[in-house]
Scaffold this motif. Structure first.
Motif, PDB file in Angstrom:
ATOM      1  N   LEU A  79     -46.700   3.555 -28.376  1.00  0.00           N
ATOM      2  CA  LEU A  79     -46.643   3.493 -26.924  1.00  0.00           C
ATOM      3  C   LEU A  79     -47.893   2.672 -26.386  1.00  0.00           C
ATOM      4  O   LEU A  79     -48.819   2.877 -26.975  1.00  0.00           O
ATOM      5  CB  LEU A  79     -46.738   4.855 -26.548  1.00  0.00           C
ATOM      6  CG  LEU A  79     -45.443   5.958 -26.590  1.00  0.00           C
ATOM      7  CD1 LEU A  79     -45.588   7.079 -26.199  1.00  0.00           C
ATOM      8  CD2 LEU A  79     -44.281   5.399 -25.751  1.00  0.00           C
ATOM      9  N   TYR A 103     -52.989   8.856 -25.094  1.00  0.00           N
ATOM     10  CA  TYR A 103     -51.394   9.027 -24.942  1.00  0.00           C
ATOM     11  C   TYR A 103     -51.116  10.419 -25.069  1.00  0.00           C
ATOM     12  O   TYR A 103     -51.719  10.848 -26.281  1.00  0.00           O
ATOM     13  CB  TYR A 103     -50.770   7.981 -25.736  1.00  0.00           C
ATOM     14  CG  TYR A 103     -51.252   6.351 -25.251  1.00  0.00           C
ATOM     15  CD1 TYR A 103     -50.318   5.951 -24.335  1.00  0.00           C
ATOM     16  CD2 TYR A 103     -52.173   5.702 -26.081  1.00  0.00           C
ATOM     17  CE1 TYR A 103     -50.531   4.522 -23.897  1.00  0.00           C
ATOM     18  CE2 TYR A 103     -52.344   4.598 -25.700  1.00  0.00           C
ATOM     19  CZ  TYR A 103     -51.714   3.893 -24.596  1.00  0.00           C
ATOM     20  OH  TYR A 103     -51.769   2.568 -24.146  1.00  0.00           O
ATOM     21  N   THR A 104     -50.286  10.838 -24.559  1.00  0.00           N
ATOM     22  CA  THR A 104     -49.481  12.401 -25.009  1.00  0.00           C
ATOM     23  C   THR A 104     -48.256  12.136 -25.141  1.00  0.00           C
ATOM     24  O   THR A 104     -47.612  11.415 -24.376  1.00  0.00           O
ATOM     25  CB  THR A 104     -50.017  13.517 -23.901  1.00  0.00           C
ATOM     26  OG1 THR A 104     -49.374  12.911 -22.705  1.00  0.00           O
ATOM     27  CG2 THR A 104     -51.531  13.461 -23.634  1.00  0.00           C
ATOM     28  N   LEU A 105     -47.471  13.334 -25.775  1.00  0.00           N
ATOM     29  CA  LEU A 105     -46.010  13.070 -26.138  1.00  0.00           C
ATOM     30  C   LEU A 105     -45.655  14.692 -26.086  1.00  0.00           C
ATOM     31  O   LEU A 105     -46.225  15.852 -26.440  1.00  0.00           O
ATOM     32  CB  LEU A 105     -45.904  12.933 -27.625  1.00  0.00           C
ATOM     33  CG  LEU A 105     -44.427  12.272 -27.987  1.00  0.00           C
ATOM     34  CD1 LEU A 105     -43.903  11.314 -27.266  1.00  0.00           C
ATOM     35  CD2 LEU A 105     -44.312  12.197 -29.598  1.00  0.00           C
ATOM     36  N   ALA A 123     -41.701  17.399 -30.407  1.00  0.00           N
ATOM     37  CA  ALA A 123     -43.076  16.851 -30.148  1.00  0.00           C
ATOM     38  C   ALA A 123     -44.033  18.032 -30.919  1.00  0.00           C
ATOM     39  O   ALA A 123     -44.155  19.190 -30.558  1.00  0.00           O
ATOM     40  CB  ALA A 123     -43.293  16.675 -28.686  1.00  0.00           C
ATOM     41  N   ILE A 138     -48.287  11.671 -32.198  1.00  0.00           N
ATOM     42  CA  ILE A 138     -48.852  10.484 -31.690  1.00  0.00           C
ATOM     43  C   ILE A 138     -50.241  10.291 -31.865  1.00  0.00           C
ATOM     44  O   ILE A 138     -50.974  11.343 -31.740  1.00  0.00           O
ATOM     45  CB  ILE A 138     -48.261  10.424 -30.161  1.00  0.00           C
ATOM     46  CG1 ILE A 138     -48.558   9.182 -29.558  1.00  0.00           C
ATOM     47  CG2 ILE A 138     -48.993  11.637 -29.313  1.00  0.00           C
ATOM     48  CD1 ILE A 138     -47.994   8.986 -28.144  1.00  0.00           C
ATOM     49  N   ILE A 150     -46.442   6.352 -33.265  1.00  0.00           N
ATOM     50  CA  ILE A 150     -45.808   7.600 -33.230  1.00  0.00           C
ATOM     51  C   ILE A 150     -45.048   7.689 -34.609  1.00  0.00           C
ATOM     52  O   ILE A 150     -44.780   6.718 -34.891  1.00  0.00           O
ATOM     53  CB  ILE A 150     -44.565   7.748 -32.079  1.00  0.00           C
ATOM     54  CG1 ILE A 150     -45.000   7.746 -30.696  1.00  0.00           C
ATOM     55  CG2 ILE A 150     -43.602   8.773 -32.400  1.00  0.00           C
ATOM     56  CD1 ILE A 150     -43.940   7.539 -29.632  1.00  0.00           C
ATOM     57  N   LEU A 209     -37.682  12.705 -25.671  1.00  0.00           N
ATOM     58  CA  LEU A 209     -39.292  12.717 -25.538  1.00  0.00           C
ATOM     59  C   LEU A 209     -39.762  12.378 -24.170  1.00  0.00           C
ATOM     60  O   LEU A 209     -38.918  11.306 -23.642  1.00  0.00           O
ATOM     61  CB  LEU A 209     -39.921  12.046 -26.842  1.00  0.00           C
ATOM     62  CG  LEU A 209     -39.668  12.776 -28.004  1.00  0.00           C
ATOM     63  CD1 LEU A 209     -40.325  11.674 -29.286  1.00  0.00           C
ATOM     64  CD2 LEU A 209     -39.934  14.131 -28.359  1.00  0.00           C
ATOM     65  N   ALA A 250     -43.555  10.770 -22.327  1.00  0.00           N
ATOM     66  CA  ALA A 250     -44.914  10.297 -22.733  1.00  0.00           C
ATOM     67  C   ALA A 250     -45.644   9.996 -21.430  1.00  0.00           C
ATOM     68  O   ALA A 250     -45.191   9.824 -20.405  1.00  0.00           O
ATOM     69  CB  ALA A 250     -44.728   8.635 -23.394  1.00  0.00           C
TER      70      ALA A 250
END
Length: 809
Positions: free
Chosen positions: A97, A110-112, A117, A123, A130, A146, A148
């Motif tokens: 990402l 960055y978060t997932l 998840a 991530i 990922i 998912l 993001a």
């Protein structure tokens, strides 16, 4: 994996563009790619590409909602795929990402989130890489959704709006084909032609049928050739050999294989078994195990008994193995018949007629066995039937005598003299060297045995005169016995009918009564009569009816014979009247048909009755004559009810009048001598007097006499004429017209004759003695306790009585 940079727009239809060659919305991705090039100014605005850019851009603008403006986005990521069943030691890299707002200075995090998840997918918050940390199975879950986010680490503010993407699990060939319904069983007729359908088998593969050929299945037969074949694509099993005979082999074991990858090398395979049975068809005839059967039977065997059994075998089964037996006609088997035992399929030979060793000792005939139903599709070189010879030997036995017939019927007239012969029976010994026969009789229910039989000749005669009215039929049993073998005997039944001699005349059946309506017409049937005769039973009687010849009354009624043992009475005229004659006597002659013919005359009483217009009976009584002919039953009842009500009213009035008169006569009047007597007598009883005094006894001397007799007292009859009473009454009658206040009641009723002769004598004070003369009142004690108060008053001195009167009550 290559990356695709997207600016200002995710994808058309919300789909991420795949790599070149991927089968995912290629047209939309291509348009998006052209939009990107135009937006970056990589294509000149003039020329063919420029024109296409203008049209594409216009079409893309039309795809957005009206009035909306394109918001510039900065997300950059790859198309995400993950391989199932990954066996590597390191986590499997999925994708990356990235947003163009990230300048590489580590200020973006960055978060997932979403499905898997943290547990399946992780991530790197700094780089956006990922990874899949667990092995995935596409058959359990083909894709994961998912979300993001890109967050400014310094401020915690979202740099990009949350975006959703899909990670698809890419299939590998890790599942073999499976037969979910196996093992299978199937049936196919024997002698079926090549290519006859047997069964279809189906194998399923859990792999992705849209990716490669991992789920492409091919069928093959591993075991069961050359009898059966299988279609490689459909799995249909068919016969591969003709004339497969169930009698040779009935069951077959077939092994089928299903292989994926289109049957190529390296594909996975699964197997299943099919048990195929051949069903029977009628392609075999029955066959006797031998050509001749020897049987023996006793001469004395009864008809219907079994002589023996024959057997024809059929290789078929079930209904196709059923055998039907028959005797070939015209071959000496007429005395026998053959049937099939449904359980054993054997032929049972039975007797149709009695055997006679002396007449024929051996019987030879042919029997034939065949199938009751055949299948025209299968022709056999031999005929579908078989025959064999049956030889039956009759065994001689000593037989009892045989009567000419098992039952005899004889007739005899009643009153016939004793000793008359009414018939004969005959029996013979049919064995070789016939033995003489002797006859005997069993009278059965005839306890007095009205018949006898000649033991040698077999003639039956009467022993007494018979009376048909007592017994109409006799049943006797005749026994014939061999003289040389007394154990052998035969019995026959003789029924003797007693014939009727006409000795009783017929009679009319009671009652001999009927009625005729006053309004009857000529020729109308007013009644039906029947008769009876003691000579015959009701079912055998025949009568004729007619009027008495020369009867002058036939002008009113006549007899009409219905010819069914009944007759009708017909009117000869109309207009019958009860006032003239209320009943008629009609003679009827009844004649039977016996020999000789006998007759009797009965008299039928015909009453004249009143009837309604519809012929319904109203009344036949004499009282009804005084009522009009048209009065109905309801009107007659209304008249009678009114009369009854009137009579009850009169009776109530009379009773009430008498009661009022009695009440008036009982009221005492002032200055009346009779009044003083009544009051004085009423008080004479005192406390013991519980009955009121009845003055009626004074008016009726006879009743007074009866009352005295019932109480046991003596009573003297009154004198015929009492001058003082007569003069007193006459004087009162003379004074009555001159009275100014006459009494409210009749003087004659008041001064009735009261009688005399009382044991107490006169109670009037007029005739009382002076006070100086003492009177003996002891005779009053004989009157009993009812006069105790009176005796006490009279016995007191006069001075005491005067004092009490002055003092008053």
């Amino acid at each position: 994996m290559s990356e695709l940079r997207l600016t200002g727009l995710r994808t058309l239809d919300g789909v991420v563009c795949p790599l070149p060659g991927m089968p995912m919305h290629a047209r939309n991705c291509f348009l998006l790619f052209l939009w990107f090039l135009l937006d970056e100014g990589l294509l000149a605005p003039h020329g063919l590409l420029g024109k296409w850019h203008h049209r594409s851009r216009a079409s893309l603008k039309r795809s957005w909602a009206p009035g909306s403006q394109r918001v510039r986005r900065s997300w950059v990521w790859n198309q995400f795929f993950v391989l199932e069943e990954y066996m590597g030691s390191d986590p499997q890299y999925v994708g990356k990402l990235h947003t163009d707002l990230d300048r590489g200075d580590s200020v973006v995090k960055y978060t997932l989130s979403g499905e898997g998840a943290g547990s399946i997918f992780t991530i790197d918050q700094t780089t956006g890489d990922i990874h899949a940390v667990r092995r995935l199975d596409r058959e359990e879950r083909p894709f994961y959704t998912l979300r993001a986010q890109a967050i400014d680490m310094a401020t915690g503010r979202l740099l990009e709006e949350e975006s959703e993407f899909v990670v698809k699990v890419q299939d590998i060939n890790d599942n073999e084909p499976r037969f979910l319904e196996g093992p299978y069983t199937a049936r196919v007729p024997e002698m079926a032609p090549i290519g006859t359908y047997v069964i279809q088998v189906t194998a399923t593969d859990a792999d992705d049928p849209t990716y490669g050929n991992s789920a492409q299945v091919v069928y093959s037969i591993l075991h069961g050739q050359p009898y059966f074949s299988v279609d490689a694509k459909t799995g249909v099993i068919r016969t591969a050999l003709p004339n497969m005979d169930r009698e040779v082999r009935e069951n077959y074991y077939v092994l089928i294989q299903a292989k994926d990858m289109g049957g190529q090398l390296g594909g996975l395979a699964g197997t299943t078994t099919i048990n195929i049975s051949l069903t029977d068809v009628n392609d075999n005839p029955p066959r006797f195990s031998k050509s001749i059967f020897h049987l023996r039977v006793l001469e004395s065997s009864p008809t219907g008994s079994a002589v023996g059994r024959v057997k024809a075998n059929d290789l078929d089964v079930g209904k196709n193995a059923e055998v039907e037996y028959s005797i070939v006609p015209g071959d000496g088997g007429g005395m026998f018949e053959i049937t099939t035992d449904e359980q054993t399929q054997e032929g049972i030979i039975t007797l149709r007629e009695r055997l006679d060793f002396e007449e024929k000792s051996v019987h030879i005939f042919k029997v034939e066995a065949s199938n009751p139903s055949t299948d025209g599709r299968f022709q056999h070189p031999d005929p579908l039937r078989d025959s064999a010879t049956v030889r039956i030997s009759v065994v001689d036995v000593a037989e009892p005598p045989a009567f000419g017939k098992p039952a005899y019927d004889m007739d005899v007239y009643e009153n016939a003299p004793a000793g008359i012969i009414i018939g004969a029976v005959s029996a013979q010994d049919l064995d070789v060297g016939a033995s003489p026969i002797r006859y005997s009789m069993d009278c059965m229910e005839d306890t007095n045995c009205s018949f006898e039989i000649d033991p040698v000749k077999g003639t039956i005669s009467t022993t007494k005169a018979l009376d048909r009215e007592q017994t109409t039929e006799y049943n006797i049993s005749i026994v014939a016995t061999k003289v040389r073998n007394l154990d052998l005997s035969m019995q026959a039944t003789v029924t003797i009918h007693v014939l009727d001699v006409n000795e009783f005349a017929p009679e009319l059946i009671t009652p001999y009564k009927t009625f005729v309506c006053e309004n009857s017409k000529s020729g109308q049937v007013i009644g039906t009569i029947s008769a009876q005769d003691k000579d015959l039973s009701p079912t055998g009687q025949r009568f004729t009816f007619r009027s008495l010849p020369g009867d002058i009354k036939n002008e009113n009624f006549t007899v009409w014979d219905f010819a069914n043992n009944t007759a009708g009475i017909l009117t000869q005229r109309s207009g019958f009247r009860r006032r003239a004659l209320d009943r008629y006597l009609v003679p009827v002659v009844v004649v039977d048909r016996g020999y000789p013919r006998l007759s009797s005359t009965g008299t039928l009483t015909v009453r004249v009755c009143s009837c309604g217009r519809d012929g319904s009976l109203i009344s036949c009584s004499a009282e009804a004559v005084f009522f009009p002919a048209g009065v109905s039953t309801g009107a007659l009842l209304a008249v009678l009810l009114g009369a009854a009500v009137l009579l009850v009213t009169v009776l109530l009035y009379v009773a009430l009048r008498r009661r009022r008169k009695s009440a008036v006569s009982a009221v005492p009047g002032d200055g009346d001598i009779r009044e003083n007597v009544i009051r004085y007598d009423d008080e004479g009883g005192g406390e013991e007097d519980t009955r009121a005094f009845d003055i009626g006894a004074l008016r009726k001397p006879d009743a007074a006499e009866a009352q005295l007799h019932s109480s046991g007292r003596a009573w003297a009859p009154p004198k015929q004429d009492v001058p003082d009473v007569r003069d007193c009454i006459h004087q009162r009658l003379v004074e009555r017209p001159s009275e100014s206040a006459p009494p409210p009641y009749d003087s004659l009723a008041t001064y009735g004759y009261e009688g005399d002769g009382s044991l107490a004598g006169s109670l009037s004070p007029i005739e009382s003695l002076t006070a100086e003369v003492e009177e003996d009142h002891s005779y009053l004690d004989d009157l009993g306790p009812s006069f105790a108060s009176l005796v006490a008053i009279i016995s007191k001195p006069e001075s005491h009585r005067d004092t009490e009167e002055e003092q008053g009550p």
